[in-house]
Write a protein that holds these residues in place. Structure first.
Motif, short mmCIF file in Angstrom:
data_model
loop_
_atom_site.label_atom_id
_atom_site.label_comp_id
_atom_site.label_asym_id
_atom_site.label_seq_id
_atom_site.Cartn_x
_atom_site.Cartn_y
_atom_site.Cartn_z
N ALA A 101 0.83 -1.23 -0.23
CA ALA A 101 -0.02 0.06 -0.13
C ALA A 101 0.86 1.34 -0.02
O ALA A 101 0.39 2.30 -0.61
CB ALA A 101 -1.01 0.08 1.25
N THR A 102 1.97 1.08 0.75
CA THR A 102 2.78 2.25 0.84
C THR A 102 4.05 2.36 -0.23
O THR A 102 4.75 3.10 -0.49
CB THR A 102 3.60 2.58 2.13
N ARG A 103 3.78 1.45 -1.23
CA ARG A 103 5.00 1.19 -2.36
C ARG A 103 6.08 0.94 -2.05
O ARG A 103 6.87 1.29 -2.69
CB ARG A 103 4.71 2.28 -3.38
N ALA A 104 6.14 0.34 -0.85
CA ALA A 104 7.57 0.12 -0.26
C ALA A 104 8.21 -1.17 -1.06
O ALA A 104 9.30 -1.30 -1.32
CB ALA A 104 7.88 -0.07 1.25
N VAL A 105 7.33 -1.99 -1.46
CA VAL A 105 7.42 -3.39 -2.23
C VAL A 105 6.49 -3.10 -3.19
O VAL A 105 5.26 -2.94 -3.18
CB VAL A 105 7.33 -4.64 -1.26
N ARG A 106 6.71 -3.55 -4.41
CA ARG A 106 6.08 -3.74 -5.65
C ARG A 106 4.81 -4.47 -5.61
O ARG A 106 3.59 -3.92 -5.85
CB ARG A 106 6.67 -3.66 -6.87
N THR A 107 4.93 -5.77 -5.30
CA THR A 107 3.90 -6.92 -5.32
C THR A 107 4.16 -7.76 -4.27
O THR A 107 5.26 -7.81 -3.69
CB THR A 107 3.94 -7.35 -6.60
N LEU A 108 3.31 -8.25 -3.83
CA LEU A 108 3.37 -9.45 -2.59
C LEU A 108 4.20 -10.37 -3.16
O LEU A 108 4.95 -10.91 -2.26
CB LEU A 108 1.92 -9.88 -2.31
N ASP A 109 4.14 -10.70 -4.33
CA ASP A 109 5.12 -11.97 -4.64
C ASP A 109 6.47 -11.76 -4.57
O ASP A 109 7.58 -12.54 -4.63
CB ASP A 109 4.81 -12.27 -6.20
N GLU A 110 6.96 -10.45 -4.53
CA GLU A 110 8.17 -9.97 -4.42
C GLU A 110 8.56 -9.50 -3.14
O GLU A 110 9.56 -9.04 -2.85
CB GLU A 110 8.41 -8.53 -5.26
N HIS A 111 7.60 -9.98 -2.42
CA HIS A 111 8.07 -9.48 -0.66
C HIS A 111 9.03 -10.25 -0.14
O HIS A 111 9.08 -11.66 -0.45
CB HIS A 111 6.69 -9.71 0.18
N PRO A 112 10.07 -9.91 0.38
CA PRO A 112 11.28 -10.80 0.85
C PRO A 112 10.93 -11.81 2.11
O PRO A 112 11.85 -12.33 2.72
CB PRO A 112 12.27 -9.61 1.19
#
Ligand SMILES: O=C(O)c1cccc(C(=O)CC[C@H]2O[C@@H](n3cnc4c(=O)[nH]cnc43)[C@H](O)[C@@H]2O)c1
Ligand SMILES: [Zn+2]
Length: 353
Positions: A264-275
């Motif tokens: 939501a805050t655009r810190a990460v692009r997509t959930l699949d790219e979440h570390p």
């Protein structure tokens, strides 16, 4: 959970398991938890505010272009909380929403500076949150504790005020357990807050700053070194530094992961790219949290469903995740054991043939 939040790639019975799973929430903001109903009620009451009172318009209003935009919107909601009764109502309603999700224990991040600088009397503020905490525990069975955070971008004056409110014995609320640091990270170096964290820690509070949400791993190192962080709020960008990952795992410093918030805050692009997967692979204690749930169109149950998908978890895996949060909390040992036992009993009963 509303249908809007049901992820079709997760079996319905796993959603049902999550919904009734006893949980602890370690990273959730007070004002950021105001439900659309409360925000709309307050916005209607304070017609001079730019926050829409219409629920549909509110959903649009809570769509963020970046982290700075999120903070701008967040502060417009802060502006709606003007009296101790507003504070009490908000706190009590947040507890009700947590209880509905079977949250047994929550550490709620509160920014007292934002309220006192807007004219709410400090003593009345403390009484309002404590009154709501006690009522919520008695009525819903949800135990609330507070983290007072410095809104870093507001400068050292806010750090001084937050440290004073957190350590003055005449003001410090009974439910206060920790000291944090929130707001934007860019241009707000962590080391300058060391004296305030030192004071809070000396007064018995635990250190839980946000770090590595919108800046890199060096901010997480700063939080560990200068602010003696015992848990890290987000820590998302830690994945860029293998040495940091190893350190967090070795020292058992939990990360308060809030997947939907990061999108939501655009810190990460997509959930699949979440570390999050990298964190688990590195052996880090991962806890799942919701941050500012209504603003991000989520709730804690949905964050567990997201984690189930990203980490490919079944019921037992989800129960372990829920126990991580209990273990990483600042609850006393008997309290931790009680919730962990409840999680185990619930899971075994669910899986029994
Ligand atoms: O209250 C003020 O007057 C004020 C003046 C200047 C700056 C600020 C802030 O930066 C307030 C930030 C506010 O945001 C809260 N928050 C909620 N979610 C997050 C998050 O994911 N990451 C960082 N901060 C977050 C935080 O608790 C502060 O209350 C205020
Ligand atoms: Zn946060």
């Amino acid at each position: 959970m509303t249908d809007r939040l049901i992820d079709p790639s997760i079996p319905r019975d796993l959603h049902a398991f999550i919904a009734s799973l006893p949980k602890a929430e370690l990273h959730v903001h007070h004002v950021g938890s105001a439900s659309p109903r409360i925000v709309s009620e307050l916005a209607a009451r304070h017609a001079d505010s730019k926050v829409p009172s219409d629920l549909e318009a509110l959903a649009d209003y809570f769509t963020f272009t970046d982290f700075a935009h999120f903070i701008e919107v967040y502060l417009s909601v802060v502006d709606l909380i003007r009296t101790p009764e507003d504070v009490r109502l908000l706190t009590y309603e947040v507890a009700r929403d947590l209880a509905r999700q079977q949250v047994r224990y929550a550490e709620l991040t509160i920014t007292p500076f934002s309220s006192t600088r807007r004219g709410i009397d400090e003593k009345a503020f403390m009484e309002a949150i404590e009154d709501a905490r006690k009522a919520a525990e008695a009525e819903f069975g949800t135990v609330l504790r507070w983290c007072f955070d410095i809104p870093g971008e507001a400068g050292l004056v806010s750090a001084e005020e937050t440290a004073r409110l957190a350590t003055d014995d005449r003001l410090r609320p009974e439910g206060l357990v920790s000291f944090g640091l929130g707001g934007p990270e860019i241009g707000v170096p962590r080391p300058q807050f060391k004296p305030y964290f030192d004071r809070a820690i000396a007064a018995g509070l635990r250190s839980v700053p946000h770090a590595g949400e919108t800046t890199g791993p060096e901010t997480v190192w700063d939080a560990l070194t200068h602010l003696r962080a015992e848990r890290i709020g987000h820590g998302t960008n830690s994945f860029q530094d293998p040495k940091l990952l190893a350190h967090l795992a070795e020292e058992r410093i939990p990360l308060e992961v809030c997947p939907t918030s990061n999108i939501a805050t655009r810190a990460v692009r997509t959930l699949d790219e979440h570390p999050i997967k990298e964190f688990v692979k590195a052996g880090i204690v991962v806890t799942i949290n919701s941050d500012d749930p209504p603003m991000f169109g989520t709730d804690l149950n949905n964050e567990y469903a997201v984690a189930a998908r990203l980490l490919d978890l079944d019921e037992r895996g989800l129960a372990e995740l829920a126990k991580n949060a209990v273990e990483a909390s600042f609850l006393d040992e008997p309290g931790k054991s009680r919730i962990k036992d409840e999680i185990d009993t619930y899971t075994e009963a669910w899986l029994a043939p």
